[in-house]
Design a protein around this motif. Structure first.
Motif, PDB file in Angstrom:
ATOM      1  N   ALA A 151     -20.460 -18.953 115.534  1.00 54.15           N
ATOM      2  CA  ALA A 151     -19.154 -19.732 115.952  1.00 54.15           C
ATOM      3  C   ALA A 151     -18.305 -19.271 117.203  1.00 54.15           C
ATOM      4  CB  ALA A 151     -18.049 -19.344 114.525  1.00 54.15           C
ATOM      5  N   PRO A 152     -17.659 -20.263 117.637  1.00 56.94           N
ATOM      6  CA  PRO A 152     -17.115 -19.884 118.787  1.00 56.94           C
ATOM      7  C   PRO A 152     -16.505 -18.432 119.225  1.00 56.94           C
ATOM      8  CG  PRO A 152     -16.476 -22.020 118.340  1.00 56.94           C
ATOM      9  CD  PRO A 152     -17.077 -21.348 117.034  1.00 56.94           C
ATOM     10  N   ILE A 153     -16.920 -17.880 120.271  1.00 54.32           N
ATOM     11  CA  ILE A 153     -16.200 -16.640 120.684  1.00 54.32           C
ATOM     12  C   ILE A 153     -14.998 -16.629 121.551  1.00 54.32           C
ATOM     13  CG2 ILE A 153     -16.722 -14.535 122.186  1.00 54.32           C
ATOM     14  CD1 ILE A 153     -19.467 -14.467 120.868  1.00 54.32           C
ATOM     15  N   GLU A 154     -13.988 -16.134 121.211  1.00 51.25           N
ATOM     16  CA  GLU A 154     -12.704 -16.397 122.078  1.00 51.25           C
ATOM     17  C   GLU A 154     -12.112 -14.941 122.653  1.00 51.25           C
ATOM     18  OE1 GLU A 154     -10.082 -17.704 119.098  1.00 51.25           O
ATOM     19  OE2 GLU A 154     -11.114 -19.529 118.379  1.00 51.25           O
ATOM     20  N   PRO A 155     -11.497 -15.349 123.889  1.00 48.54           N
ATOM     21  CA  PRO A 155     -10.899 -13.918 124.596  1.00 48.54           C
ATOM     22  C   PRO A 155     -10.180 -13.149 123.322  1.00 48.54           C
ATOM     23  CG  PRO A 155     -10.374 -15.872 125.851  1.00 48.54           C
ATOM     24  CD  PRO A 155     -11.085 -16.474 124.560  1.00 48.54           C
ATOM     25  N   ASP A 156     -10.175 -12.038 123.964  1.00 48.21           N
ATOM     26  CA  ASP A 156      -9.371 -10.904 123.049  1.00 48.21           C
ATOM     27  C   ASP A 156      -8.204 -11.050 123.437  1.00 48.21           C
ATOM     28  OD1 ASP A 156      -8.643  -8.866 121.314  1.00 48.21           O
ATOM     29  OD2 ASP A 156      -9.156  -7.331 122.728  1.00 48.21           O
ATOM     30  N   ASP A 157      -7.157 -11.114 122.484  1.00 45.35           N
ATOM     31  CA  ASP A 157      -5.465 -11.048 122.891  1.00 45.35           C
ATOM     32  C   ASP A 157      -5.010  -9.926 122.999  1.00 45.35           C
ATOM     33  OD1 ASP A 157      -5.600 -11.131 120.153  1.00 45.35           O
ATOM     34  OD2 ASP A 157      -4.811 -13.161 120.154  1.00 45.35           O
ATOM     35  N   VAL A 158      -5.477  -8.786 122.612  1.00 47.34           N
ATOM     36  CA  VAL A 158      -4.831  -7.511 122.561  1.00 47.34           C
ATOM     37  C   VAL A 158      -4.480  -6.970 123.931  1.00 47.34           C
ATOM     38  CG1 VAL A 158      -5.090  -5.123 121.653  1.00 47.34           C
ATOM     39  CG2 VAL A 158      -5.966  -7.130 120.247  1.00 47.34           C
ATOM     40  N   THR A 159      -3.203  -6.611 124.059  1.00 46.60           N
ATOM     41  CA  THR A 159      -3.043  -5.780 125.336  1.00 46.60           C
ATOM     42  C   THR A 159      -2.384  -4.447 124.922  1.00 46.60           C
ATOM     43  OG1 THR A 159      -2.246  -7.795 126.485  1.00 46.60           O
ATOM     44  CG2 THR A 159      -1.366  -5.921 127.370  1.00 46.60           C
ATOM     45  N   LEU A 160      -2.894  -3.384 125.398  1.00 49.33           N
ATOM     46  CA  LEU A 160      -2.697  -2.057 125.159  1.00 49.33           C
ATOM     47  C   LEU A 160      -2.302  -1.094 126.553  1.00 49.33           C
ATOM     48  CD1 LEU A 160      -5.385  -1.200 122.668  1.00 49.33           C
ATOM     49  CD2 LEU A 160      -2.871  -1.693 121.908  1.00 49.33           C
ATOM     50  N   PRO A 161      -1.580  -0.225 126.364  1.00 49.04           N
ATOM     51  CA  PRO A 161      -1.373   0.535 127.458  1.00 49.04           C
ATOM     52  C   PRO A 161      -2.867   1.114 127.988  1.00 49.04           C
ATOM     53  CG  PRO A 161       0.297   1.056 125.930  1.00 49.04           C
ATOM     54  CD  PRO A 161      -0.725   0.154 125.221  1.00 49.04           C
ATOM     55  N   LEU A 162      -3.113   1.257 129.405  1.00 52.30           N
ATOM     56  CA  LEU A 162      -4.172   1.673 129.884  1.00 52.30           C
ATOM     57  C   LEU A 162      -4.221   3.023 130.451  1.00 52.30           C
ATOM     58  CD1 LEU A 162      -7.085   0.865 131.025  1.00 52.30           C
ATOM     59  CD2 LEU A 162      -5.967   0.143 133.263  1.00 52.30           C
ATOM     60  N   TRP A 163      -5.083   3.677 129.721  1.00 55.46           N
ATOM     61  CA  TRP A 163      -5.251   5.255 130.079  1.00 55.46           C
ATOM     62  C   TRP A 163      -6.719   5.227 130.875  1.00 55.46           C
ATOM     63  CZ3 TRP A 163      -8.643   8.671 126.354  1.00 55.46           C
ATOM     64  CH2 TRP A 163      -8.526  10.072 127.045  1.00 55.46           C
ATOM     65  N   VAL A 164      -6.386   5.836 132.127  1.00 54.59           N
ATOM     66  CA  VAL A 164      -7.628   6.048 133.040  1.00 54.59           C
ATOM     67  C   VAL A 164      -7.901   7.627 132.953  1.00 54.59           C
ATOM     68  CG1 VAL A 164      -8.402   6.183 135.288  1.00 54.59           C
ATOM     69  CG2 VAL A 164      -6.827   4.315 134.341  1.00 54.59           C
ATOM     70  N   HIS A 165      -9.131   8.040 132.704  1.00 56.15           N
ATOM     71  CA  HIS A 165      -9.486   9.644 132.666  1.00 56.15           C
ATOM     72  C   HIS A 165     -10.783   9.566 133.497  1.00 56.15           C
ATOM     73  CE1 HIS A 165     -10.222  13.339 130.933  1.00 56.15           C
ATOM     74  NE2 HIS A 165     -11.484  13.044 130.701  1.00 56.15           N
ATOM     75  N   HIS A 166     -10.572  10.558 134.246  1.00 56.28           N
ATOM     76  CA  HIS A 166     -11.652  11.499 134.973  1.00 56.28           C
ATOM     77  C   HIS A 166     -12.343  12.687 134.522  1.00 56.28           C
ATOM     78  CE1 HIS A 166     -14.302  12.439 138.264  1.00 56.28           C
ATOM     79  NE2 HIS A 166     -13.577  13.346 138.829  1.00 56.28           N
ATOM     80  N   GLY A 167     -13.245  13.018 134.574  1.00 57.15           N
ATOM     81  CA  GLY A 167     -14.007  14.365 133.927  1.00 57.15           C
ATOM     82  C   GLY A 167     -15.303  14.317 134.131  1.00 57.15           C
ATOM     83  N   SER A 168     -16.093  15.468 133.546  1.00 58.62           N
ATOM     84  CA  SER A 168     -17.451  15.666 133.852  1.00 58.62           C
ATOM     85  C   SER A 168     -18.216  15.240 132.620  1.00 58.62           C
ATOM     86  CB  SER A 168     -17.329  17.249 133.636  1.00 58.62           C
ATOM     87  OG  SER A 168     -17.024  17.897 132.348  1.00 58.62           O
ATOM     88  N   SER A 169     -19.473  15.857 132.335  1.00 58.71           N
ATOM     89  CA  SER A 169     -20.281  15.263 131.242  1.00 58.71           C
ATOM     90  C   SER A 169     -19.754  15.523 130.028  1.00 58.71           C
ATOM     91  CB  SER A 169     -21.438  16.070 131.386  1.00 58.71           C
ATOM     92  OG  SER A 169     -21.281  17.467 131.207  1.00 58.71           O
ATOM     93  N   ILE A 170     -18.602  16.410 129.894  1.00 58.26           N
ATOM     94  CA  ILE A 170     -17.828  16.537 128.545  1.00 58.26           C
ATOM     95  C   ILE A 170     -17.179  15.341 128.226  1.00 58.26           C
ATOM     96  CG2 ILE A 170     -16.358  18.022 127.212  1.00 58.26           C
ATOM     97  CD1 ILE A 170     -17.295  20.241 128.809  1.00 58.26           C
ATOM     98  N   SER A 171     -16.306  14.730 129.384  1.00 60.55           N
ATOM     99  CA  SER A 171     -15.774  13.369 129.196  1.00 60.55           C
ATOM    100  C   SER A 171     -16.662  12.300 129.163  1.00 60.55           C
ATOM    101  CB  SER A 171     -14.685  13.337 130.336  1.00 60.55           C
ATOM    102  OG  SER A 171     -13.874  14.372 130.380  1.00 60.55           O
TER     103      SER A 171
END
Length: 377
Positions: A151-171
């Motif tokens: 069936a057709p695939i449509e764009p996702d319309d969910v907008t959530l706050p954006l969290w940007v995370h930086h870390g090491s191999s654990i992250s």
């Protein structure tokens, strides 16, 4: 085939390849400026990258071509693809095939073994329009070759706050078994936020170009988890580390002056609490089925500025206090996410990285921080 590139989230950019598209978590200018082999291998593993869309389809197929690094005598579980329908996990698909780069831990020699593409098939989806979210593997690079549905695939319309995370191999997700089981993914899903994961195995080195990437991209809030890689690579002394962190935060603030910014110190890691790096693989553990890491520095050797995790935590706390004028900068002690008591209950099986259960615990604890910040946006 649907335009799968239109539905990929969490990547900096997509490289067009003969097979399809390869997600990258760092932009081309970084990869060209500093083509370090470790960093390039880690940023091309799509930790935290998802394909999200809406559809009424009951069957969906995703074709990928994985590339993985394998170490004889130290085999690690294959990557997985996690599929969620309206927030519920409906499939955890273990990758098969793909290309394999085999590296001899003793000599460093590598051998390339080509393989076939992998198809993830999602069947039996209930009737009705629903949101599908496909988490790409956190520990294998992939080229996304095809996305098919009945069936057709449509764009996702969910907008959530954006969290940007930086870390090491654990992250990045080391020792987690599945891409939605890495602690940043656990935290993001529980807190209801959008994740951009800039966790890079062995490469959380307070690199200025990572700070510029964060500065120049969107973010509703940001976290940086620094220290363990600096210690286990013995990369800096105290005199260089503290100003480098100040500069890292200053660069982020150039682009995001008022965004909540969480500075996270290292979680508990017994081998480096009081012993500086470099870290190394314990040769005796090779071939045992469980590689272990060890610290090769001299315990307590900090008088000349060598770094341990205890020193890192002390200095990051002090640094945050000296930046108290920044009301949106928050210090989080990593021991609150995973401390000595947690290590006794859920040990770091390789001496360095959390188990799947520990990833869940860390993510759950951090989710409360994210939820609190998200509610204030």
């Amino acid at each position: 085939m649907y335009a799968v590139a239109d539905h990929i989230r969490g990547a900096a950019e997509l490289e067009v390849t003969p097979r399809g598209v390869r997600p990258h978590r760092l932009p081309a200018w970084v990869r060209e400026q500093f083509p370090d082999g470790q960093l390039l291998a880690m940023e091309s593993q799509p930790s935290g990258v998802r394909i999200a869309f809406r559809t009424t389809a009951t069957t969906v197929e995703l074709v990928t071509h994985p590339t993985r690094v394998a170490y004889p005598g130290a085999d690690r579980p294959r990557g997985r693809i996690d599929v969620y329908a309206d927030g519920e996990l409906v499939l955890r698909d273990v990758l098969g095939g793909g290309d394999r780069i085999e590296v001899d831990l003793a000599t460093g020699a590598s051998t390339f073994h080509p393989g076939e593409p992998h198809t993830t098939t999602i069947t039996g989806l209930p009737a009705g329009r629903r949101r599908i979210e496909i988490w790409l593997p956190h520990n294998e690079s992939v080229e996304v070759a095809d996305l098919r549905a009945d069936a057709p695939i449509e764009p996702d319309d969910v907008t959530l706050p954006l969290w940007v995370h930086h870390g090491s191999s654990i992250s990045h997700g080391s020792n987690a078994l599945a891409p939605s089981g890495i602690w940043p993914a656990v935290a993001a899903r529980r807190a209801g936020v959008e994740l951009r994961n800039l966790g890079f195995g062995g490469s959380a080195m307070v690199d200025p170009f990572v700070a510029r990437v964060i500065r120049d991209g969107p973010a509703d809030y940001i976290s940086v988890k620094l220290g363990i890689n600096v210690v286990n690579l013995d990369a800096m002394r105290l005199r260089a580390f503290v100003p480098a962190v100040h500069g890292f935060l200053d660069t982020i603030r150039d682009g995001h002056p008022g965004v909540p910014l969480i500075l996270i110190s290292p979680i508990f890691c017994g081998i480096h609490e009081e012993t500086p790096g470099p870290g190394a693989i314990d040769p005796a553990s090779i071939g045992t089925g469980q590689v272990r890491f060890t610290a090769t520095g001299t315990p307590g050797d900090v008088a000349l500025g060598r770094l341990t995790l205890q020193v890192i935590r002390r200095e990051l706390r002090s640094l945050a206090e000296r930046r108290a004028a920044d009301e949106n900068l928050h210090y989080l002690d990593g021991l609150h996410l995973y401390g000595p008591e947690d290590a006794a209950e859920l040990p770091l099986l390789d001496g360095l990285h959390p188990s799947p259960e520990a990833h869940e615990r860390i993510g759950t604890r951090f989710a409360s921080v994210l939820a609190q910040k998200s509610a204030s946006l």
